[in-house]
Design an enzyme around this catalytic site. Structure first.
Site, PDB file in Angstrom:
ATOM      1  N   ASP A 220       0.748  -1.222   0.033  1.00  0.00           N
ATOM      2  CA  ASP A 220      -0.207   0.143  -0.066  1.00  0.00           C
ATOM      3  C   ASP A 220       0.858   1.572  -0.129  1.00  0.00           C
ATOM      4  OD1 ASP A 220      -2.817   0.861   0.445  1.00  0.00           O
ATOM      5  OD2 ASP A 220      -1.940   1.824   2.075  1.00  0.00           O
ATOM      6  N   GLU A 270      14.294 -15.408   0.671  1.00  0.00           N
ATOM      7  CA  GLU A 270      14.841 -16.665   1.451  1.00  0.00           C
ATOM      8  C   GLU A 270      13.856 -17.706   1.230  1.00  0.00           C
ATOM      9  OE1 GLU A 270      14.335 -15.004   5.556  1.00  0.00           O
ATOM     10  OE2 GLU A 270      16.204 -13.782   5.177  1.00  0.00           O
TER      11      GLU A 270
HETATM   12  C1  NOJ Z   1      -4.477   3.042  -0.926  1.00  0.00           C
HETATM   13  C2  NOJ Z   1      -5.578   1.895  -0.561  1.00  0.00           C
HETATM   14  O1  NOJ Z   1      -5.739   1.245  -1.882  1.00  0.00           O
HETATM   15  C3  NOJ Z   1      -6.887   2.757  -0.122  1.00  0.00           C
HETATM   16  O2  NOJ Z   1      -7.986   2.153   0.066  1.00  0.00           O
HETATM   17  C4  NOJ Z   1      -6.467   3.360   1.013  1.00  0.00           C
HETATM   18  O3  NOJ Z   1      -7.438   4.281   1.547  1.00  0.00           O
HETATM   19  C5  NOJ Z   1      -5.023   4.274   1.147  1.00  0.00           C
HETATM   20  N1  NOJ Z   1      -4.050   3.558   0.296  1.00  0.00           N
HETATM   21  C6  NOJ Z   1      -4.510   4.427   2.647  1.00  0.00           C
HETATM   22  O4  NOJ Z   1      -4.082   3.207   3.304  1.00  0.00           O
END
Ligand code: NOJ
Ligand code: CA
Length: 561
Positions: A220, A270
């Protein structure tokens, strides 16, 4: 006459160590938003046993992997992207045992498992954030996050005027007067990646899930982790003028972030086969994106270029050529995606006037307006979405699909304000008025019953009456359904996918794209409205029935030449 499927032999048997390690390069990956997929115990929330129960459905769909959005303990301030504990399952949706059972069931039918890892921020309920709040200023516990004194006579003003991604200030004040940084909601404090304990803890998390058998990670906001928070913070206006493309911006896409992923790569390697990772990084240019896709780093990075493009031959061609050129430089493969849990579904984007400019933004505008169904070309949207998807499934690289698109689902716009969950709705984000709930509505599995077969009772987001027409069970036995189309396309793609190259074939028609893949697999998409001729050969699949042997407008055909 032998059938097409009987004649074609899979090009990749997938059983040599090299094939094993490269499984992801051209995988079809299906994104599951766990809380909205299938509810096994009737509490209205999708859960891990619900996913396990749908493994036969996923197998029949024909995907190579699933990617699960977060399933960790969370108060859902941001749909689970606010993680309380990275090495546990939210008790509302299952247990670690359920997780193991789900992975085993998916693996048993040859489907890999990718989990979402959220390293930019934790939730404010994470043990280390609680510890930080209880600890004094300047303590080791506070150093794991970004705590600062405020400005003004008594520190009553935030350290800077920065705005959070979902609206409101990017700093929140603690009871003892200090402020902490959060790029997203106040419930999502940003980690301090200069802190060695934070780094170590994430390595432990990667090992924890890898040991449990997960095949990879979706990372993310991979571009935001490292920050340069100098003594004198720049203003919001100054920040906006700073170059985001140089690797030196104080908050985004800093070059040092790749040192973190080099450490992660050692952990991935790993394992046998090495664990896979794909970066979610909305960076400025394909060149910057390529850094995340390096084999010394995460290995693959999402390209959202097609997702934000119009349904337009010229734009598609430019984007694809540019992306293929970039992956040639890194040795990775490209990724293609039209829908996910953050954007209006592509059937809806492609169903809105004006027909040029069907951008994500436009879907958002429609959702903001409460999405009156009369303004949406329901069938046209699905027709264009199928054409685009079949085109994309023909491209070399990985294809990411989002739950429900195989049913031809449109965005749900008319969710009452008091039923909405997305923080971007409540916080008035500038980029989005009504938020992302409309693509997160629990799936219709049956045409009737409580929650359309999602669970034995209701669903945590209201489902519209028209979901009845999109039920998976009705489409299952209908050879002309969107679901049947996805199944056919994915099965054929598996058989046809060979090599990672493609060549454009000039059509002399600006609305028609044609490319060929190794093995005589030709893909032709008519973005215009007039029927066009097809090359001579066997038509393996078309997104709409052919018209006297010609390809109608807004349609794709796969031909074996
Ligand atoms: C990107 C994610 O896809 C989204 O759903 C989220 O709100 C933000 N990052 C923050 O984590
Ligand atoms: Ca449940």
């Amino acid at each position: 006459m032998p059938t097409v499927a009987a004649e074609l032999q899979p090009h990749h048997q997938g059983d040599s160590p090299a094939d094993e390690a490269n499984w992801w390069r051209q995988a079809a990956v299906y994104q599951i938003y766990p809380r909205s997929f299938a509810d096994s115990n009737g509490d209205g929330i999708g859960d891990l046993p619900g996913i396990t129960a749908k493994v036969p459905y996923l197998k029949e769909l024909g995907v190579d992997a699933v990617w699960l959005s977060p399933f960790y303990p969370s108060a859902l301030a941001d749909g689970g992207y606010d993680v309380d504990d990275y090495r546990a399952v939210d008790p509302k949706i299952g247990t670690l045992q359920d997780f193991d059972g789900m992975v085993a069931a998916l693996h048993a039918v040859g489907i890999r498992v990718i989990v979402d890892i959220v390293p930019n921020h934790s939730s404010n309920r994470h043990a280390w954030f609680r510890e930080a709040l209880a600890a004094p200023k300047g303590s080791r516990a506070r150093d794991r996050y970004h705590f600062r004194d405020g400005k003004g006579m008594n520190g009553e003003l935030p350290p800077s005027d920065w705005v959070a991604a979902f609206g409101g200030p990017a700093w929140s004040r603690t009871p003892d007067g200090q402020w902490y940084l959060h790029t997203f909601t106040p419930e999502q404090p940003d980690w301090n990646w200069d802190n060695p304990e934070v780094r170590q803890d994430f390595l432990a998390t990667l090992g924890f899930w890898s040991d449990r058998g997960v095949d990879g990670f979706r990372v993310d906001v991979a571009n935001l982790l490292v920050k340069d928070l100098a003594e004198d913070l720049p203003s919001r206006a100054e920040l906006e003028l700073m170059d985001r493309d140089s690797g030196t911006h104080p908050l985004a896409d800093r070059d040092e972030v790749h040192e973190i992923y080099a450490e992660w790569r050692k952990v991935f390697n790993e394992y046998q086969p090495p664990r896979f990772a794909v970066a979610e990084a909305w960076v400025e240019s394909p060149v910057r994106r390529a850094k995340y896709a390096s084999p010394e780093g995460l290995g693959q990075a999402f390209s959202f270029d097609l997702l934000v493009a119009d349904f337009d031959a010229g734009q598609f061609r430019r984007i694809i050529s540019a992306n293929l050129e970039q992956v040639r430089l890194t040795g990775s493969t490209s990724t293609w995606v039209f829908s996910n849990h953050d954007v209006a579904r592509h059937a809806t984007r492609y169903g809105l006037e004006p027909l040029k400019g069907r951008k994500v933004k436009q879907g958002t505008e429609w959702v903001k307006a409460g999405g009156p169904r009369e303004t949406l070309d329901i069938d046209g949207g699905i027709r264009r979405a199928k054409a685009a998807t079949q085109f994309m499934l023909g491209l070399p690289g990985s294809a990411y699909l989002y739950q429900g698109e195989e049913l031809g689902l449109h965005e749900v716009a008319d969710i009452p304000a008091d039923a909405r969950q997305d923080p971007s709705f409540f916080r008035g984000a500038e980029w989005d008025g009504l938020g992302r709930d409309g693509c997160r509505v629990p799936l219709p599995w049956e045409p009737d019953g409580p929650s359309f077969g999602f669970g034995a009772n209701g669903a945590h987001l209201p489902q519209p009456a028209w979901f009845a027409d999109y039920a998976a069970s009705s489409q299952d036995s209908d050879a002309g359904s969107t679901l049947a189309f996805y199944r056919k396309a994915l099965a054929l793609r598996r058989l046809l996918q060979a090599g990672e190259s493609m060549v454009w074939i000039e059509t002399g028609n600006a609305d028609v794209l044609h490319f060929a893949r190794p093995g005589g697999w030709h893909v032709l998409t008519n973005f215009g409205t007039e029927p066009v001729d097809l090359p001579r050969g066997e038509v393996l699949l078309s997104s709409v029935p052919l018209n006297n042997g010609r390809l109608p407008g807004e349609a794709t055909a796969w031909i074996r030449v």
